[in-house]
Design a protein around this motif. Structure first.
Motif, PDB file in Angstrom:
ATOM      1  N   ASP A 173       1.456  12.330  -4.773  1.00 49.65           N
ATOM      2  CA  ASP A 173       0.761  10.832  -4.738  1.00 49.65           C
ATOM      3  C   ASP A 173       0.456  10.650  -6.249  1.00 49.65           C
ATOM      4  O   ASP A 173      -1.029  11.167  -6.407  1.00 49.65           O
TER       5      ASP A 173
ATOM      6  N   SER B 182       1.699   2.939  -6.885  1.00 52.47           N
ATOM      7  CA  SER B 182       1.529   1.578  -6.564  1.00 52.47           C
ATOM      8  C   SER B 182       0.932   0.870  -7.582  1.00 52.47           C
ATOM      9  O   SER B 182       0.484   1.580  -8.423  1.00 52.47           O
TER      10      SER B 182
ATOM     11  N   ALA C   8      -6.055  -5.436  -6.090  1.00 53.74           N
ATOM     12  CA  ALA C   8      -5.597  -3.885  -5.303  1.00 53.74           C
ATOM     13  C   ALA C   8      -5.330  -4.013  -3.722  1.00 53.74           C
ATOM     14  O   ALA C   8      -4.585  -3.155  -3.355  1.00 53.74           O
TER      15      ALA C   8
ATOM     16  N   SER D 216      -1.858  -0.948  -6.911  1.00 52.50           N
ATOM     17  CA  SER D 216      -2.917  -1.156  -6.390  1.00 52.50           C
ATOM     18  C   SER D 216      -4.186  -1.324  -7.542  1.00 52.50           C
ATOM     19  O   SER D 216      -5.061  -2.294  -7.461  1.00 52.50           O
ATOM     20  N   LYS D 217      -4.316  -0.462  -8.258  1.00 54.23           N
ATOM     21  CA  LYS D 217      -5.240  -0.369  -9.502  1.00 54.23           C
ATOM     22  C   LYS D 217      -4.641  -0.724 -10.828  1.00 54.23           C
ATOM     23  O   LYS D 217      -5.001  -0.594 -11.744  1.00 54.23           O
TER      24      LYS D 217
ATOM     25  N   PHE E 133     -12.557   8.644 -10.897  1.00 50.13           N
ATOM     26  CA  PHE E 133     -13.595   9.568 -10.310  1.00 50.13           C
ATOM     27  C   PHE E 133     -14.193  10.280 -11.225  1.00 50.13           C
ATOM     28  O   PHE E 133     -13.387  11.057 -12.280  1.00 50.13           O
TER      29      PHE E 133
ATOM     30  N   SER F  17       0.809  -1.161   0.021  1.00 54.31           N
ATOM     31  CA  SER F  17      -0.070  -0.108  -0.109  1.00 54.31           C
ATOM     32  C   SER F  17       0.683   1.267   0.009  1.00 54.31           C
ATOM     33  O   SER F  17       1.697   1.506   0.841  1.00 54.31           O
TER      34      SER F  17
ATOM     35  N   MET G 274       2.935   6.647   2.692  1.00 50.92           N
ATOM     36  CA  MET G 274       2.647   8.039   3.031  1.00 50.92           C
ATOM     37  C   MET G 274       2.521   8.242   4.414  1.00 50.92           C
ATOM     38  O   MET G 274       3.293   9.207   4.897  1.00 50.92           O
TER      39      MET G 274
ATOM     40  N   HIS H 101      -5.778  11.073   2.821  1.00 52.33           N
ATOM     41  CA  HIS H 101      -4.805  11.996   2.968  1.00 52.33           C
ATOM     42  C   HIS H 101      -5.128  12.773   4.289  1.00 52.33           C
ATOM     43  O   HIS H 101      -4.147  12.896   5.303  1.00 52.33           O
TER      44      HIS H 101
ATOM     45  N   ASN I 255      -7.638  12.599  -7.523  1.00 52.06           N
ATOM     46  CA  ASN I 255      -8.766  12.367  -6.758  1.00 52.06           C
ATOM     47  C   ASN I 255      -9.406  13.619  -5.952  1.00 52.06           C
ATOM     48  O   ASN I 255      -8.789  13.864  -4.985  1.00 52.06           O
TER      49      ASN I 255
ATOM     50  N   ALA J 163      -0.904   8.359  -7.773  1.00 50.08           N
ATOM     51  CA  ALA J 163      -1.576   7.033  -7.589  1.00 50.08           C
ATOM     52  C   ALA J 163      -2.448   6.596  -9.058  1.00 50.08           C
ATOM     53  O   ALA J 163      -2.472   5.524  -9.432  1.00 50.08           O
ATOM     54  N   TYR J 164      -2.494   7.693  -9.994  1.00 52.16           N
ATOM     55  CA  TYR J 164      -2.960   7.467 -11.101  1.00 52.16           C
ATOM     56  C   TYR J 164      -2.050   7.579 -12.359  1.00 52.16           C
ATOM     57  O   TYR J 164      -2.576   7.947 -13.602  1.00 52.16           O
TER      58      TYR J 164
END
Ligand code: PLP
Length: 422
Positions: free
Chosen positions: A217, A252, A259, A254-255, A347, A99, A104, A140, A187, A219-220
């Motif tokens: 971050d 990561s 996940a 994760s996606k 999103f 994760s 973080m 966060h 996000n 993440a995407y």
């Protein structure tokens, strides 16, 4: 439907009609959920080859026996995977557990308890605080809230955080020691930071408290829906401004794969990585290297990773299209809501008229459609205007999403008309 220009009798008539439609929907006993950005089962299945992929061969490409203890930084090949995702040198990457949120959390703890790169621990400051672009990612904000670090909001724009506000706050307050960023497909607004924003962010380290860190971050990073959207490289911008220590980057799988059992990465300057490793070394002997090797075998080259992400995009595209179609069809010519059209990520962020969001969420829940709680995209769960709703299209099957969106648009209309009649 335009609320601003409607007469009271017109609004009363709309309310009656919408109320009838709403009562009919409530009788269907729906149970649908568009709360969290979770991959759907068919997305998770794309990575099922992870199971058994090692086939008894636990040696990493550099000969490491991944079954044994050790290697706090993760195996070199996994660090290279993280380097590909974040577009940084692999020496500056630590490949951790499953994760990035955990990484973080550890990074915030490192700054809070020990200070990064020899700087004062944040806990010894009088009023340490983070800047939080809003709407933003609730988890966060939860990290700061749990550690008692104050949060100040900064509005998000179509190109990233409002940099005039960020710069002014940093100039005026040397207690600002952090800034949360989701720089690509943010996000929840889906915005990707532009070059000017990234450059101005990279300059903050010149004027901020020396202990200040940007939590980047990403993440995407590789979650594009159609064509690849370019995010300017923050490391290069920071190096150019001699502020490399002011940035910590995260990502990561994760996606990308499963996940709950992917591989997370943090990338930072050598001084920051040394601080992080010092904190982590008391906590763990090393990450799950076997899982890291599984991921390396699944994605031996960047090409395989990119092909894999295209398969995710094929599954996600019709779901985003469904959400946007409902919004366009119902609200394009109205003053009932505003939204961005994201080119990736997980999103769609929808803003209602002021003071309406929580009622939309309540009405939807009573009709059997669960939405992210009102205020979740703001620190302390408080959306001052009560407008923002985060829609997460990925998890439900397309038909369920379609139904959920029909309920959602109806609830937006009903709540907006009722508010106007108050
Ligand atoms: N960062 C952002 C912006 C996210 O949206 C998410 C998950 O929704 C995460 C981090 C969680 O990442 P991980 O699963 O690597 O902890």
């Amino acid at each position: 439907m335009r609320i601003e220009t409607a007469q009271r009798e017109q609004l009363q008539q709309w309310e009656k009609e919408l109320e009838q439609q709403y009562q009919r929907i409530c009788q269907h006993n729906l149970s649908l959920d568009i709360t969290r950005g979770k991959p759907a089962a068919d997305q998770l299945s794309l990575s099922d080859d992870l199971d058994g992929i090692l086939n008894g061969d636990y040696r990493a490409p550099d000969g490491t026996d991944t079954r044994n203890y050790g290697g706090l930084e993760g195996i070199a090949a996994a660090r290279e995977l993280g380097a590909d995702v974040l577009q940084v040198p692999y020496e500056e990457v630590l490949a951790g557990g499953s994760s990035s949120l955990t990484l973080m959390y550890h990074a915030v703890l490192t700054g809070y308890l020990f200070g990064f790169a020899g700087n004062q621990p944040w806990k010894d400051m009088s009023a340490p605080k983070f800047l939080c672009p809003v709407p933003g990612y609730d988890r966060h904000f939860a990290i700061c809230e749990q550690l008692g670090i104050a949060m100040e909001t900064v509005p998000m724009t179509a190109t990233g955080p409002d940099m005039d506000v960020v710069e002014q706050k940093i100039r005026e307050d040397d207690q600002i020691i952090g800034l949360w960023c989701v720089p690509k497909f943010s996000n929840p607004t889906g915005v990707t930071y532009d070059a000017d924003t990234v450059d101005r962010l990279a300059q903050l380290g010149k004027v901020a408290n020396p202990g200040f860190r940007i939590f980047w971050d990403n993440a995407y990073a590789i979650h594009d829906l159609d064509h690849q959207v370019a995010l300017p490289n923050i490391r290069e911008a920071a190096l150019g401004n001699e502020t490399a220590d002011s940035v910590l980057q995260f990502a990561s799988t994760s996606k990308v794969t499963h996940a709950g059992s992917g591989v997370a990465f943090v990338s930072a300057s050598p001084a920051n990585l040394a601080s992080l490793k010092q904190q982590m070394s008391a906590m763990t002997i090393g990450p799950d290297k076997v899982n890291q090797l599984r991921h390396v075998r699944l994605f031996p080259e960047l090409t395989q990773l990119k092909q894999h992400m295209q398969k995710h995009a094929e599954i996600l595209r019709p779901k985003f299209a469904c959400v946007l179609e409902h919004l366009d069809k119902n609200f394009a010519d109205s003053d009932l809501g505003e939204w961005e059209t994201p080119k990736g990520g997980y999103f769609v962020s929808f803003n209602t008229r002021p003071g309406v969001a929580s009622e939309v969420i309540r009405l939807s829940a009573e009709a059997g459609v669960k939405l992210t709680p009102a205020g979740a995209t703001f620190p302390y769960g408080k959306d001052p205007e009560n407008t923002n709703i985060r829609i997460a299209p990925s998890f439900p099957p397309l038909e369920e999403l379609d139904t959920a969106m029909s309920v959602f648009v109806l609830c937006v209309k009903l709540a907006s008309v009722r508010k106007a009649l108050q």
